[in-house]
Design a protein around this motif. Structure first.
Motif, PDB file in Angstrom:
ATOM      1  N   ASP A 166       0.819  -1.217   0.000  1.00 21.60           N
ATOM      2  CA  ASP A 166       0.000   0.000   0.000  1.00 21.60           C
ATOM      3  C   ASP A 166       0.851   1.265   0.000  1.00 21.60           C
ATOM      4  O   ASP A 166       0.545   2.233  -0.701  1.00 21.60           O
ATOM      5  CB  ASP A 166      -0.934   0.003   1.216  1.00 21.60           C
ATOM      6  CG  ASP A 166      -2.017  -1.062   1.127  1.00 21.60           C
ATOM      7  OD1 ASP A 166      -2.233  -1.591   0.025  1.00 21.60           O
ATOM      8  OD2 ASP A 166      -2.642  -1.372   2.163  1.00 21.60           O
ATOM      9  N   ALA A 167       1.921   1.276   0.790  1.00 19.55           N
ATOM     10  CA  ALA A 167       2.757   2.473   0.885  1.00 19.55           C
ATOM     11  C   ALA A 167       3.527   2.722  -0.411  1.00 19.55           C
ATOM     12  O   ALA A 167       3.655   3.865  -0.859  1.00 19.55           O
ATOM     13  CB  ALA A 167       3.722   2.350   2.056  1.00 19.55           C
ATOM     14  N   ALA A 168       4.054   1.656  -1.023  1.00 22.40           N
ATOM     15  CA  ALA A 168       4.783   1.806  -2.286  1.00 22.40           C
ATOM     16  C   ALA A 168       3.863   2.369  -3.365  1.00 22.40           C
ATOM     17  O   ALA A 168       4.248   3.241  -4.155  1.00 22.40           O
ATOM     18  CB  ALA A 168       5.371   0.476  -2.723  1.00 22.40           C
ATOM     19  N   GLN A 169       2.643   1.873  -3.389  1.00 21.42           N
ATOM     20  CA  GLN A 169       1.665   2.344  -4.366  1.00 21.42           C
ATOM     21  C   GLN A 169       1.317   3.808  -4.105  1.00 21.42           C
ATOM     22  O   GLN A 169       1.162   4.597  -5.044  1.00 21.42           O
ATOM     23  CB  GLN A 169       0.415   1.482  -4.284  1.00 21.42           C
ATOM     24  CG  GLN A 169      -0.603   1.721  -5.385  1.00 21.42           C
ATOM     25  CD  GLN A 169      -1.680   0.646  -5.407  1.00 21.42           C
ATOM     26  OE1 GLN A 169      -1.383  -0.515  -5.673  1.00 21.42           O
ATOM     27  NE2 GLN A 169      -2.903   1.033  -5.108  1.00 21.42           N
ATOM     28  N   ALA A 170       1.207   4.190  -2.815  1.00 24.52           N
ATOM     29  CA  ALA A 170       0.894   5.575  -2.464  1.00 24.52           C
ATOM     30  C   ALA A 170       2.006   6.523  -2.887  1.00 24.52           C
ATOM     31  O   ALA A 170       1.747   7.674  -3.283  1.00 24.52           O
ATOM     32  CB  ALA A 170       0.646   5.697  -0.962  1.00 24.52           C
ATOM     33  N   ILE A 171       3.238   6.049  -2.842  1.00 28.59           N
ATOM     34  CA  ILE A 171       4.379   6.867  -3.287  1.00 28.59           C
ATOM     35  C   ILE A 171       4.324   7.086  -4.790  1.00 28.59           C
ATOM     36  O   ILE A 171       4.788   8.099  -5.305  1.00 28.59           O
ATOM     37  CB  ILE A 171       5.703   6.178  -2.887  1.00 28.59           C
ATOM     38  CG1 ILE A 171       5.914   6.281  -1.369  1.00 28.59           C
ATOM     39  CG2 ILE A 171       6.901   6.769  -3.621  1.00 28.59           C
ATOM     40  CD1 ILE A 171       7.087   5.480  -0.848  1.00 28.59           C
ATOM     41  N   GLY A 172       3.708   6.138  -5.494  1.00 24.75           N
ATOM     42  CA  GLY A 172       3.657   6.215  -6.953  1.00 24.75           C
ATOM     43  C   GLY A 172       4.590   5.241  -7.630  1.00 24.75           C
ATOM     44  O   GLY A 172       4.717   5.221  -8.852  1.00 24.75           O
ATOM     45  N   ALA A 173       5.266   4.407  -6.813  1.00 23.42           N
ATOM     46  CA  ALA A 173       6.158   3.394  -7.384  1.00 23.42           C
ATOM     47  C   ALA A 173       5.326   2.292  -8.044  1.00 23.42           C
ATOM     48  O   ALA A 173       4.145   2.118  -7.750  1.00 23.42           O
ATOM     49  CB  ALA A 173       7.035   2.797  -6.288  1.00 23.42           C
ATOM     50  N   THR A 174       5.962   1.563  -8.951  1.00 17.13           N
ATOM     51  CA  THR A 174       5.311   0.414  -9.566  1.00 17.13           C
ATOM     52  C   THR A 174       5.506  -0.790  -8.650  1.00 17.13           C
ATOM     53  O   THR A 174       6.632  -1.114  -8.278  1.00 17.13           O
ATOM     54  CB  THR A 174       5.942   0.104 -10.936  1.00 17.13           C
ATOM     55  OG1 THR A 174       5.824   1.249 -11.767  1.00 17.13           O
ATOM     56  CG2 THR A 174       5.268  -1.089 -11.593  1.00 17.13           C
ATOM     57  N   VAL A 175       4.411  -1.445  -8.255  1.00 12.88           N
ATOM     58  CA  VAL A 175       4.493  -2.563  -7.316  1.00 12.88           C
ATOM     59  C   VAL A 175       4.250  -3.884  -8.031  1.00 12.88           C
ATOM     60  O   VAL A 175       3.279  -4.033  -8.775  1.00 12.88           O
ATOM     61  CB  VAL A 175       3.461  -2.416  -6.181  1.00 12.88           C
ATOM     62  CG1 VAL A 175       3.661  -3.511  -5.137  1.00 12.88           C
ATOM     63  CG2 VAL A 175       3.563  -1.046  -5.530  1.00 12.88           C
ATOM     64  N   VAL A 176       5.149  -4.835  -7.798  1.00 12.34           N
ATOM     65  CA  VAL A 176       4.976  -6.202  -8.297  1.00 12.34           C
ATOM     66  C   VAL A 176       4.627  -7.072  -7.087  1.00 12.34           C
ATOM     67  O   VAL A 176       5.489  -7.385  -6.272  1.00 12.34           O
ATOM     68  CB  VAL A 176       6.257  -6.728  -8.971  1.00 12.34           C
ATOM     69  CG1 VAL A 176       6.035  -8.144  -9.505  1.00 12.34           C
ATOM     70  CG2 VAL A 176       6.708  -5.797 -10.079  1.00 12.34           C
ATOM     71  N   PRO A 177       3.349  -7.454  -6.919  1.00 10.63           N
ATOM     72  CA  PRO A 177       2.925  -8.209  -5.730  1.00 10.63           C
ATOM     73  C   PRO A 177       3.260  -9.689  -5.852  1.00 10.63           C
ATOM     74  O   PRO A 177       2.383 -10.545  -5.982  1.00 10.63           O
ATOM     75  CB  PRO A 177       1.413  -7.963  -5.698  1.00 10.63           C
ATOM     76  CG  PRO A 177       1.038  -7.780  -7.134  1.00 10.63           C
ATOM     77  CD  PRO A 177       2.223  -7.129  -7.809  1.00 10.63           C
TER      78      PRO A 177
END
Length: 433
Positions: free
Chosen positions: A145-156
């Motif tokens: 959630d935090a990485a996504q909030a920063i705007g980074a691309t997240v690979v779950p």
């Protein structure tokens, strides 16, 4: 105020904020959670008795068993209509510990995790490969959630499927890795087997590692093997999940004090210890709504430092977690933490950081064995070099840890690998086997 600036506010301002939030939290816990009201009344203390930060030590402790005894929602301070997320432990030793979050709590969690990511300046240009487990475990979604909030691309990516994870890390160009330190080394081991060049085939620049104790030697091995900055992300699901503390560029583990008040106590007596003395870390949440935790005993052994950090942050920091008080082995009267054994191992060339500590009983005495995987290159040097190495390790453990341990060197890839937290101890003493 930007999130990063919260780490640099003057101590006077921070402590005034802590006291205000602490008093509010104690009032809510007393009037909204029957468990706390009963406990406070038994101790002869009420919310009005908390006038200074030093008064915190008057309050009773909370322990993990309290969450199990009030399973599932008995410690919640808000009605279920306000709960937007539930997480829990695995419950492998009985009922799981259950934690809940309001919308406000989710924002706090996201905030402290963003501040964790900012320790390595993660931004919208980064690709975050998240190999923590998703689901009821707080790790996966906390980092996500935090990485996504920063705007980074997240690979779950979640856990397991090591070869597939390596393919995704390479093909997607991951710059940030999130997982346990033991899994990071396992990824590197498999990558080499598959013919990858760790420095050329991957674009990683930093990693966020937690969920298990790691010695300085193990941290160094992860950082050097991958050629990345190692950031420790410390947390507990009972407190919030990952995001309680994180390491700056100087390796100091800073606690986000505007949300969590730390203390160090003597684990035997419960007395608060002065800064600089080793003991058990106790945490009090001062901004959580759903599940306020008053003086929660973490079982983690460390030391608090309040002197200024070269990084400029004003929030205090703790030393590397030495281990958990309930993971501490007492072998023939000597206290031993797995991380201490690990530190000895990681200082010796020719060994891998893959090991298991086996404790058994021989008559009235405890018998300690340490099984360690050797590097493949060492096997080519013959039996003589292995015998010499065994003696060196045994001497180092005796000189540094004051324990007589028999060392068993095993071939590479012999010991079981973990996709999550590594299991380091096999204690057979009570099993009589």
């Amino acid at each position: 105020m930007s999130l990063k600036k919260k780490d640099y506010i003057p101590r006077e301002t921070l402590e005034a904020l802590q006291l205000k939030r602490l008093r509010e939290t104690v009032v809510k816990a007393y009037y909204l959670v029957p468990f706390y009201r009963k406990k406070f009344d038994k101790a002869g203390i009420g919310p009005e008795d908390i006038q200074t930060l030093d008064d915190l030590k008057k309050l009773p402790f909370t322990v993990k068993q309290d969450l199990r005894d009030n399973y599932p929602f008995g410690l919640f301070a808000v009605p279920m209509e306000q709960i937007v997320r539930i997480h829990s432990s695995s419950g492998t030793t009985g009922k799981p510990t259950v934690v809940g979050y309001t919308e406000h709590d989710m924002k706090i969690w996201q905030e402290v995790m963003i501040r964790t990511y900012l320790m390595a300046d993660v931004n919208e240009k980064d690709i975050v490969h998240n190999a923590y487990g998703y689901g009821l475990f707080t790790g996966g979604l906390g980092f996500h959630d935090a990485a996504q909030a920063i705007g980074a691309t997240v690979v779950p990516a979640s856990g397991g499927f090591t070869k597939r994870q390596l393919m995704l890390m390479k093909d997607f160009g991951a710059t940030i890795l999130c997982c346990t330190p033991s899994f990071a080394l396992h990824l590197a081991e498999v990558a080499k087997e598959e013919g990858y060049d760790l420095k050329k085939d991957f674009k990683l620049r930093a990693g966020f590692f937690g969920a298990e104790p790691a010695s300085e030697g193990l941290k160094k091995a992860v950082a050097e093997t991958w050629g990345i900055r190692y950031v420790e992300a410390y947390g507990l699901s009972e407190i919030i999940g990952p995001g309680v503390a994180a390491t700056c560029e100087y390796g100091h583990l800073h606690i986000f004090e505007d949300h969590f008040i730390p203390e160090i106590i003597d684990p035997e007596t419960g007395e608060v210890l002065p800064d600089g003395e080793e003991g058990e870390l106790v945490l009090t949440t001062i901004t959580k709504q759903a599940l306020p935790m008053i003086r929660y005993r973490t079982k983690d052994i460390t030391v608090i430092h309040r002197e200024p950090c070269p990084c400029g942050r004003t929030i205090l920091y703790i030393e590397n977690i030495k281990g958990r008080s309930d993971d501490m082995l007492i072998v023939n009267g000597v206290n031993v933490f797995p991380s201490q054994v690990e530190h000895v191992i990681t200082q010796i060339e020719g060994l891998t950081p893959n090991y298991v500590i086996v404790v058994d009983k021989k008559g009235v005495l405890d018998k300690l064995e340490v099984w360690i995987e050797v590097d493949e290159k060492l096997l080519k040097d013959g039996v003589g070099s292995l015998d010499f190495l065994k003696k060196k390790i045994e001497e180092d453990m005796l000189n540094n840890l004051f324990i007589n341990a028999k060392v068993k060197l095993v071939e590479p890839k012999t010991l079981e690998r973990s996709m999550g937290k590594a299991k380091r101890i096999i204690d057979r003493r009570e099993l009589n086997i």
